[in-house]
Write an enzyme that holds these catalytic residues in place. Structure first.
Site, PDB file in Angstrom:
ATOM      1  N   ARG A   1       0.603  -1.259  -0.113  1.00  0.00           N
ATOM      2  CA  ARG A   1      -0.022  -0.027  -0.060  1.00  0.00           C
ATOM      3  C   ARG A   1       0.763   1.205  -0.145  1.00  0.00           C
ATOM      4  O   ARG A   1       0.420   2.277  -0.265  1.00  0.00           O
ATOM      5  CB  ARG A   1      -1.069   0.077   1.259  1.00  0.00           C
ATOM      6  CG  ARG A   1      -2.080  -1.110   0.814  1.00  0.00           C
ATOM      7  CD  ARG A   1      -3.233  -0.944   2.016  1.00  0.00           C
ATOM      8  NE  ARG A   1      -2.650  -1.304   3.372  1.00  0.00           N
ATOM      9  CZ  ARG A   1      -2.344  -2.557   3.900  1.00  0.00           C
ATOM     10  NH1 ARG A   1      -2.896  -3.554   3.131  1.00  0.00           N
ATOM     11  NH2 ARG A   1      -2.013  -2.787   5.084  1.00  0.00           N
TER      12      ARG A   1
ATOM     13  N   GLU B   1       7.090  -7.540  15.885  1.00  0.00           N
ATOM     14  CA  GLU B   1       6.424  -7.857  17.373  1.00  0.00           C
ATOM     15  C   GLU B   1       6.631  -9.462  17.680  1.00  0.00           C
ATOM     16  O   GLU B   1       7.125  -9.913  18.609  1.00  0.00           O
ATOM     17  CB  GLU B   1       5.139  -7.725  17.451  1.00  0.00           C
ATOM     18  CG  GLU B   1       4.691  -7.591  18.961  1.00  0.00           C
ATOM     19  CD  GLU B   1       3.475  -6.853  19.260  1.00  0.00           C
ATOM     20  OE1 GLU B   1       2.609  -7.116  20.193  1.00  0.00           O
ATOM     21  OE2 GLU B   1       2.965  -6.073  18.090  1.00  0.00           O
TER      22      GLU B   1
END
Length: 171
Positions: free
Chosen positions: A58, A95
């Site tokens: 994107r 993460e």
């Protein structure tokens, strides 16, 4: 025009508990999309970039039309094995796990001023990796920008360049 009015939240996508901020509603509204690009151009122009870099996928939707608007070149920062020719890459921590970002080795010249863009800043890992990769290639990165910032996740703290976003979500 409030850009936020043209971004919809989709709950539980791509998995339960995640609220996905969908820019497809912004992209299909011509006036809102033009306003978003004009505002980003105003943010980026003072940094005097030579090129813009977009992060797959994107980020391409943001950086490519903005590069055209500003009369600049465009560089793709992609997932592994997506670019032809000689590439350079950078592994980075997420993460939960790791990822990799690559660019063509000859995409930027030493000293080029390259602003890196994406659609959204969350925890900052991918954008920070893009900045590091561009520097590894010899570019200067005067700033980074996104359409959306999830400010409650603190991603901008991971960036060591000025950062701008058009829309912020605090929770």
């Amino acid at each position: 025009m409030d850009i936020k009015d043209h971004i919809r939240g989709i709950p539980d996508f791509p998995k339960p508990g995640i609220l996905f901020y969908d820019i497809s509603t912004l992209l299909r509204h011509g006036a809102a999309w033009r306003t978003a690009m004009a505002r980003l151009a105003d943010v980026i122009r003072p940094h005097k970039p030579d090129m813009l870099a977009g992060i797959e996928s994107r980020g391409f939707l943001v950086a490519a039309p903005l590069a055209l608007e500003l009369g600049l070149g465009f560089v793709m920062l992609r997932k592994p094995r997506k670019l032809p020719g000689l590439t350079i890459g950078l592994n980075y921590a997420l993460e939960y796990g790791t990822d990799r970002i690559e660019m063509q080795a000859d995409a930027v010249q030493k000293g080029n001023r390259v602003v890196v863009l994406d659609d959204l800043l969350a925890t900052g890992g991918t954008l920070a990796a893009g900045i590091s990769l561009l520097r590894q290639a010899g570019a200067e990165v005067p700033c980074a920008a996104t359409l959306i910032e999830l400010s409650f996740l603190g991603g901008r703290k991971r960036l060591d360049v000025p950062f701008e976003s058009l829309v912020q979500y605090d929770s």
